[in-house]
Design a protein around this motif. Structure first.
Motif, PDB file in Angstrom:
ATOM      1  N   ASP A   1       0.834  -1.204   0.000  1.00  0.00           N
ATOM      2  CA  ASP A   1       0.000   0.000   0.000  1.00  0.00           C
ATOM      3  C   ASP A   1       0.870   1.256   0.000  1.00  0.00           C
ATOM      4  OD1 ASP A   1      -2.627   1.114  -0.088  1.00  0.00           O
ATOM      5  OD2 ASP A   1      -2.409   1.675   2.021  1.00  0.00           O
ATOM      6  N   ASN A   2       1.940   1.245   0.783  1.00  0.00           N
ATOM      7  CA  ASN A   2       2.855   2.400   0.816  1.00  0.00           C
ATOM      8  C   ASN A   2       3.542   2.614  -0.528  1.00  0.00           C
ATOM      9  OD1 ASN A   2       2.310   3.159   3.471  1.00  0.00           O
ATOM     10  ND2 ASN A   2       3.833   1.743   4.294  1.00  0.00           N
ATOM     11  N   VAL A   3       3.926   1.524  -1.193  1.00  0.00           N
ATOM     12  CA  VAL A   3       4.540   1.636  -2.531  1.00  0.00           C
ATOM     13  C   VAL A   3       3.517   2.216  -3.509  1.00  0.00           C
ATOM     14  CG1 VAL A   3       5.473   0.341  -4.496  1.00  0.00           C
ATOM     15  CG2 VAL A   3       6.215  -0.192  -2.166  1.00  0.00           C
ATOM     16  N   TYR A   4       2.295   1.709  -3.453  1.00  0.00           N
ATOM     17  CA  TYR A   4       1.252   2.201  -4.356  1.00  0.00           C
ATOM     18  C   TYR A   4       0.957   3.678  -4.111  1.00  0.00           C
ATOM     19  CZ  TYR A   4       0.391  -2.720  -5.526  1.00  0.00           C
ATOM     20  OH  TYR A   4       0.512  -4.018  -5.941  1.00  0.00           O
ATOM     21  N   LYS A   5       0.918   4.084  -2.841  1.00  0.00           N
ATOM     22  CA  LYS A   5       0.696   5.507  -2.519  1.00  0.00           C
ATOM     23  C   LYS A   5       1.828   6.355  -3.094  1.00  0.00           C
ATOM     24  CE  LYS A   5      -1.967   4.865   1.703  1.00  0.00           C
ATOM     25  NZ  LYS A   5      -1.870   4.700   3.156  1.00  0.00           N
ATOM     26  N   TYR A   6       3.054   5.884  -2.939  1.00  0.00           N
ATOM     27  CA  TYR A   6       4.206   6.607  -3.475  1.00  0.00           C
ATOM     28  C   TYR A   6       4.084   6.753  -4.996  1.00  0.00           C
ATOM     29  CZ  TYR A   6       8.919   7.592  -5.075  1.00  0.00           C
ATOM     30  OH  TYR A   6      10.008   8.158  -5.710  1.00  0.00           O
ATOM     31  N   LEU A   7       3.760   5.649  -5.680  1.00  0.00           N
ATOM     32  CA  LEU A   7       3.638   5.702  -7.140  1.00  0.00           C
ATOM     33  C   LEU A   7       2.534   6.668  -7.557  1.00  0.00           C
ATOM     34  CD1 LEU A   7       4.113   1.949  -8.128  1.00  0.00           C
ATOM     35  CD2 LEU A   7       5.784   3.814  -8.302  1.00  0.00           C
ATOM     36  N   LYS A   8       1.414   6.660  -6.835  1.00  0.00           N
ATOM     37  CA  LYS A   8       0.327   7.578  -7.186  1.00  0.00           C
ATOM     38  C   LYS A   8       0.735   9.035  -6.953  1.00  0.00           C
ATOM     39  CE  LYS A   8      -3.990   6.349  -6.287  1.00  0.00           C
ATOM     40  NZ  LYS A   8      -5.157   5.749  -5.621  1.00  0.00           N
ATOM     41  N   ASP A   9       1.493   9.288  -5.884  1.00  0.00           N
ATOM     42  CA  ASP A   9       1.999  10.650  -5.655  1.00  0.00           C
ATOM     43  C   ASP A   9       2.917  11.084  -6.789  1.00  0.00           C
ATOM     44  OD1 ASP A   9       0.631  10.859  -3.237  1.00  0.00           O
ATOM     45  OD2 ASP A   9       2.409  10.453  -1.991  1.00  0.00           O
ATOM     46  N   ARG A  10       3.783  10.175  -7.232  1.00  0.00           N
ATOM     47  CA  ARG A  10       4.709  10.485  -8.330  1.00  0.00           C
ATOM     48  C   ARG A  10       3.943  10.710  -9.640  1.00  0.00           C
ATOM     49  NH1 ARG A  10       8.936  12.767  -7.673  1.00  0.00           N
ATOM     50  NH2 ARG A  10      10.261  11.638  -9.101  1.00  0.00           N
ATOM     51  N   LEU A  11       2.908   9.903  -9.872  1.00  0.00           N
ATOM     52  CA  LEU A  11       2.095  10.070 -11.084  1.00  0.00           C
ATOM     53  C   LEU A  11       1.378  11.416 -11.074  1.00  0.00           C
ATOM     54  CD1 LEU A  11       0.659   6.475 -11.363  1.00  0.00           C
ATOM     55  CD2 LEU A  11       2.107   7.598 -13.072  1.00  0.00           C
ATOM     56  N   LEU A  12       0.873  11.803  -9.922  1.00  0.00           N
ATOM     57  CA  LEU A  12       0.206  13.109  -9.802  1.00  0.00           C
ATOM     58  C   LEU A  12       1.195  14.228 -10.141  1.00  0.00           C
ATOM     59  CD1 LEU A  12      -2.310  14.758  -8.981  1.00  0.00           C
ATOM     60  CD2 LEU A  12      -1.443  14.703  -6.634  1.00  0.00           C
ATOM     61  N   GLU A  13       2.387  14.137  -9.577  1.00  0.00           N
ATOM     62  CA  GLU A  13       3.419  15.139  -9.856  1.00  0.00           C
ATOM     63  C   GLU A  13       3.808  15.140 -11.331  1.00  0.00           C
ATOM     64  OE1 GLU A  13       7.886  16.446  -8.300  1.00  0.00           O
ATOM     65  OE2 GLU A  13       6.879  14.744  -7.353  1.00  0.00           O
ATOM     66  N   ALA A  14       3.954  13.950 -11.902  1.00  0.00           N
ATOM     67  CA  ALA A  14       4.304  13.845 -13.326  1.00  0.00           C
ATOM     68  C   ALA A  14       3.216  14.465 -14.187  1.00  0.00           C
ATOM     69  CB  ALA A  14       4.510  12.383 -13.716  1.00  0.00           C
ATOM     70  N   ASN A  15       1.968  14.274 -13.789  1.00  0.00           N
ATOM     71  CA  ASN A  15       0.855  14.806 -14.569  1.00  0.00           C
ATOM     72  C   ASN A  15       0.820  16.324 -14.487  1.00  0.00           C
ATOM     73  OD1 ASN A  15      -1.344  14.723 -16.250  1.00  0.00           O
ATOM     74  ND2 ASN A  15      -2.648  13.585 -14.855  1.00  0.00           N
ATOM     75  N   ILE A  16       1.050  16.860 -13.308  1.00  0.00           N
ATOM     76  CA  ILE A  16       1.037  18.317 -13.136  1.00  0.00           C
ATOM     77  C   ILE A  16       2.183  18.956 -13.918  1.00  0.00           C
ATOM     78  CG2 ILE A  16       1.423  20.179 -11.447  1.00  0.00           C
ATOM     79  CD1 ILE A  16      -0.074  18.326  -9.396  1.00  0.00           C
ATOM     80  N   LYS A  17       3.371  18.367 -13.796  1.00  0.00           N
ATOM     81  CA  LYS A  17       4.571  18.954 -14.414  1.00  0.00           C
ATOM     82  C   LYS A  17       4.808  18.460 -15.842  1.00  0.00           C
ATOM     83  CE  LYS A  17       7.095  19.445 -10.051  1.00  0.00           C
ATOM     84  NZ  LYS A  17       8.261  18.985  -9.285  1.00  0.00           N
ATOM     85  N   LYS A  18       4.057  17.434 -16.262  1.00  0.00           N
ATOM     86  CA  LYS A  18       4.305  16.760 -17.552  1.00  0.00           C
ATOM     87  C   LYS A  18       5.778  16.377 -17.628  1.00  0.00           C
ATOM     88  CE  LYS A  18       0.024  17.282 -18.706  1.00  0.00           C
ATOM     89  NZ  LYS A  18      -0.706  16.900 -17.508  1.00  0.00           N
ATOM     90  N   ASP A  19       6.221  15.661 -16.575  1.00  0.00           N
ATOM     91  CA  ASP A  19       7.632  15.318 -16.371  1.00  0.00           C
ATOM     92  C   ASP A  19       7.915  13.870 -16.787  1.00  0.00           C
ATOM     93  OD1 ASP A  19      10.103  14.495 -15.158  1.00  0.00           O
ATOM     94  OD2 ASP A  19       9.964  16.223 -13.824  1.00  0.00           O
ATOM     95  N   LYS A  20       8.662  13.732 -17.847  1.00  0.00           N
ATOM     96  CA  LYS A  20       9.003  12.422 -18.406  1.00  0.00           C
ATOM     97  C   LYS A  20       9.884  11.607 -17.454  1.00  0.00           C
ATOM     98  CE  LYS A  20      11.644  10.724 -22.319  1.00  0.00           C
ATOM     99  NZ  LYS A  20      12.310  11.061 -23.562  1.00  0.00           N
ATOM    100  N   GLU A  21      10.819  12.280 -16.759  1.00  0.00           N
ATOM    101  CA  GLU A  21      11.733  11.558 -15.862  1.00  0.00           C
ATOM    102  C   GLU A  21      10.984  10.889 -14.719  1.00  0.00           C
ATOM    103  OE1 GLU A  21      15.109  13.872 -14.614  1.00  0.00           O
ATOM    104  OE2 GLU A  21      15.609  14.368 -16.688  1.00  0.00           O
ATOM    105  N   ILE A  22       9.960  11.556 -14.192  1.00  0.00           N
ATOM    106  CA  ILE A  22       9.169  10.951 -13.117  1.00  0.00           C
ATOM    107  C   ILE A  22       8.440   9.721 -13.654  1.00  0.00           C
ATOM    108  CG2 ILE A  22       7.234  11.278 -11.522  1.00  0.00           C
ATOM    109  CD1 ILE A  22       8.017  14.256 -11.373  1.00  0.00           C
ATOM    110  N   LEU A  23       7.873   9.831 -14.850  1.00  0.00           N
ATOM    111  CA  LEU A  23       7.178   8.680 -15.440  1.00  0.00           C
ATOM    112  C   LEU A  23       8.142   7.521 -15.688  1.00  0.00           C
ATOM    113  CD1 LEU A  23       4.654  10.272 -17.959  1.00  0.00           C
ATOM    114  CD2 LEU A  23       4.180   9.224 -15.739  1.00  0.00           C
TER     115      LEU A  23
END
Length: 126
Positions: free
Chosen positions: A79-101
């Motif tokens: 669950d903690n890994v999934y939460k982390y991935l979702k946080d990173r996806l949210l950030e990637a979506n906001i910033k349109k950041d390829k490196e995060i993806l």
């Protein structure tokens, strides 16, 4: 057109006859595919394509979260890994950041490959 209908019927039958373990593997493969498409969206400067595919990855991760069996202590770790991935996806979506993806993609591939190994081991012990 008939080829598409045939493929859709085949794909649907594959899903309907899959074991829970195989379905999990299909979800990992889907998340990886959509993450790759989102990366392509960033490269093409296609905001909608990027957003829609990041949302698909988030939806798959949400599915993993809601199906965790919390009677096992390891579920909290997942669950903690999934939460982390979702946080990173949210950030990637906001910033349109390829490196995060690409980072998320690396984690998804590792998790998928580990799942494949678990499936092999459990099949050998059945």
């Amino acid at each position: 057109m008939n080829n598409l209908k045939g493929y859709a019927a085949y794909a649907n039958s594959k899903i309907m006859t899959a074991t829970p373990a195989e379905l999990t593997l299909m979800l990992y493969d889907g998340a990886i595919k959509f993450c790759n498409i989102a990366i392509a969206g960033i490269e093409e400067k296609d905001v909608e394509k990027t957003h829609n595919n990041i949302k698909k990855v988030e939806d798959i991760i949400t599915e993993f979260q809601v199906t965790l069996n919390h009677k096992y202590p390891v579920a909290d770790d997942f669950d903690n890994v999934y939460k982390y991935l979702k946080d990173r996806l949210l950030e990637a979506n906001i910033k349109k950041d390829k490196e995060i993806l690409e980072e998320v993609l690396k984690h998804l591939r590792t998790m998928r490959d580990t799942w494949k190994e678990v499936m092999k081991l459990s099949n050998n012990h059945s």
